[in-house]
Design an enzyme around this catalytic site. Structure first.
Site, mmCIF file in Angstrom:
data_model
loop_
_atom_site.group_PDB
_atom_site.id
_atom_site.type_symbol
_atom_site.label_atom_id
_atom_site.label_comp_id
_atom_site.label_asym_id
_atom_site.label_seq_id
_atom_site.Cartn_x
_atom_site.Cartn_y
_atom_site.Cartn_z
ATOM 1 N N ARG A 90 11.349 -1.517 10.397
ATOM 2 C CA ARG A 90 10.304 -1.203 11.364
ATOM 3 C C ARG A 90 10.349 -2.131 12.563
ATOM 4 O O ARG A 90 10.596 -3.326 12.417
ATOM 5 C CB ARG A 90 8.933 -1.311 10.680
ATOM 6 C CG ARG A 90 8.617 -0.106 9.834
ATOM 7 C CD ARG A 90 7.384 -0.286 9.020
ATOM 8 N NE ARG A 90 6.241 -0.829 9.755
ATOM 9 C CZ ARG A 90 5.001 -0.830 9.275
ATOM 10 N NH1 ARG A 90 4.746 -0.306 8.093
ATOM 11 N NH2 ARG A 90 4.016 -1.345 9.967
ATOM 12 N N ARG A 124 12.057 -6.329 4.326
ATOM 13 C CA ARG A 124 11.997 -4.936 3.872
ATOM 14 C C ARG A 124 12.703 -3.935 4.791
ATOM 15 O O ARG A 124 12.815 -4.136 6.003
ATOM 16 C CB ARG A 124 10.563 -4.498 3.614
ATOM 17 C CG ARG A 124 9.752 -4.241 4.866
ATOM 18 C CD ARG A 124 8.333 -3.812 4.509
ATOM 19 N NE ARG A 124 7.522 -3.647 5.693
ATOM 20 C CZ ARG A 124 6.245 -3.305 5.671
ATOM 21 N NH1 ARG A 124 5.618 -3.103 4.525
ATOM 22 N NH2 ARG A 124 5.582 -3.161 6.795
ATOM 23 N N ARG A 152 -9.295 0.958 9.067
ATOM 24 C CA ARG A 152 -8.973 -0.434 9.380
ATOM 25 C C ARG A 152 -10.091 -1.112 10.171
ATOM 26 O O ARG A 152 -9.971 -2.281 10.494
ATOM 27 C CB ARG A 152 -7.703 -0.478 10.219
ATOM 28 C CG ARG A 152 -6.408 -0.738 9.413
ATOM 29 C CD ARG A 152 -5.279 -0.655 10.409
ATOM 30 N NE ARG A 152 -4.071 -1.335 10.085
ATOM 31 C CZ ARG A 152 -3.001 -0.777 9.545
ATOM 32 N NH1 ARG A 152 -3.031 0.473 9.147
ATOM 33 N NH2 ARG A 152 -1.899 -1.469 9.382
ATOM 34 N N LYS A 199 0.831 -1.211 0.000
ATOM 35 C CA LYS A 199 0.000 0.000 0.000
ATOM 36 C C LYS A 199 0.864 1.258 0.000
ATOM 37 O O LYS A 199 0.630 2.188 -0.764
ATOM 38 C CB LYS A 199 -0.940 0.026 1.226
ATOM 39 C CG LYS A 199 -1.858 -1.181 1.338
ATOM 40 C CD LYS A 199 -2.825 -1.059 2.518
ATOM 41 C CE LYS A 199 -2.192 -1.116 3.894
ATOM 42 N NZ LYS A 199 -1.614 -2.430 4.261
ATOM 43 N N ARG A 248 -0.520 -8.772 13.508
ATOM 44 C CA ARG A 248 -1.022 -7.800 12.511
ATOM 45 C C ARG A 248 -1.920 -8.481 11.483
ATOM 46 O O ARG A 248 -2.942 -7.927 11.074
ATOM 47 C CB ARG A 248 0.156 -7.093 11.818
ATOM 48 C CG ARG A 248 0.794 -6.040 12.707
ATOM 49 C CD ARG A 248 2.239 -5.768 12.326
ATOM 50 N NE ARG A 248 2.382 -5.065 11.075
ATOM 51 C CZ ARG A 248 3.524 -5.013 10.382
ATOM 52 N NH1 ARG A 248 4.614 -5.636 10.820
ATOM 53 N NH2 ARG A 248 3.588 -4.351 9.257
#
Ligand code: AMP
Length: 214
Positions: A160, A126, A87, A13, A171
């Site tokens: 992160r 990532r 969300r 996203k 999550r």
């Protein structure tokens, strides 16, 4: 044009939102980025949400709706990309109300189609440039050997705090329990458009642009 990018963590996203900002002059509103900023600058709200975010749980509707409300007061420019918001169904209702208060509405909700195995692989690999936000992936787009960002030249790469397997499990569960019902909600409103989210960044972007230009 106001759009929502909807999909589980790691769907891409943020990457696609940044492309739309560059290509279409839209404004990216990422509640995750806003909350991380509050957390790293140590504001009262940031301190309050830090542990919740690190565990991979959702922060309260009240906090994130408040963040979005503030941003909608500003410049409407080329329209908004909602990235990681809404969300929950309560957030989706609040967004609809806020947009109509500002005399505008959603153009489309883009649902990014991915599978869980790809998400785990992407998220654990990532990192981003701490200066300009350029994204990297250990496998498909590694940080250059000279440790300088390909976009801005800075040498400040970040991972992160919640990009680890434990938080990721939470999550994903939060996504399926609380966010995936939004797929039905927006389908019923006639706003939902599916786009394949697993391909190369440019191919996913082409799918999104096709929807937006239709
Ligand atoms: P993201 O960068 O979108 O993956 O968000 C990172 C974390 O910020 C999430 O795991 C949540 O803890 C929190 N967060 C971001 N956006 C929201 C939202 N709309 N509602 C509740 N929590 C959020």
């Amino acid at each position: 044009m106001n759009i929502i990018l909807l999909g589980p963590p790691g769907a891409g996203k943020g990457t696609q939102a940044r492309k739309l900002v560059e290509e279409r002059g839209m404004i990216q509103l990422s509640t995750g980025d806003m909350l991380r900023e509050a957390k790293s600058s140590g504001t009262e709200m940031g301190n309050k949400v830090a542990a919740v975010m690190d565990a991979g749980e959702l922060v309260t509707d009240e906090i994130v709706i408040g963040l979005i409300e503030e941003k909608l007061e500003g410049d409407h420019g080329g329209g908004f990309i909602f990235d990681g918001f809404p969300r929950t169904l309560a957030q989706a209702d609040a967004l609809g109300d806020l947009l109509s208060k500002h005399g505008t509405a959603l153009t489309a909700v883009i649902a990014m189609e991915v599978n869980d195995d790809a998400l785990v692989e992407r998220i654990t690999a990532r990192s981003t440039c701490g200066n300009c936000g350029e994204g990297y992936n250990d496998i498909s787009k590694p940080i250059p050997a000279d440790q300088k960002c390909i976009k801005c030249g800075a040498s400040d790469f970040k991972r992160r705090a919640d990009d680890n397997e434990d938080s990721l499990r939470t999550r994903l569960m939060e996504y399926y329990k609380k966010t995936s019902p939004l797929l039905g909600y927006y389908h019923a409103k006639g706003d939902l458009k599916w786009v394949p989210g697993l391909g190369e960044i440019a191919d996913v972007a082409a799918g999104i642009n096709k929807v937006l230009d239709a």
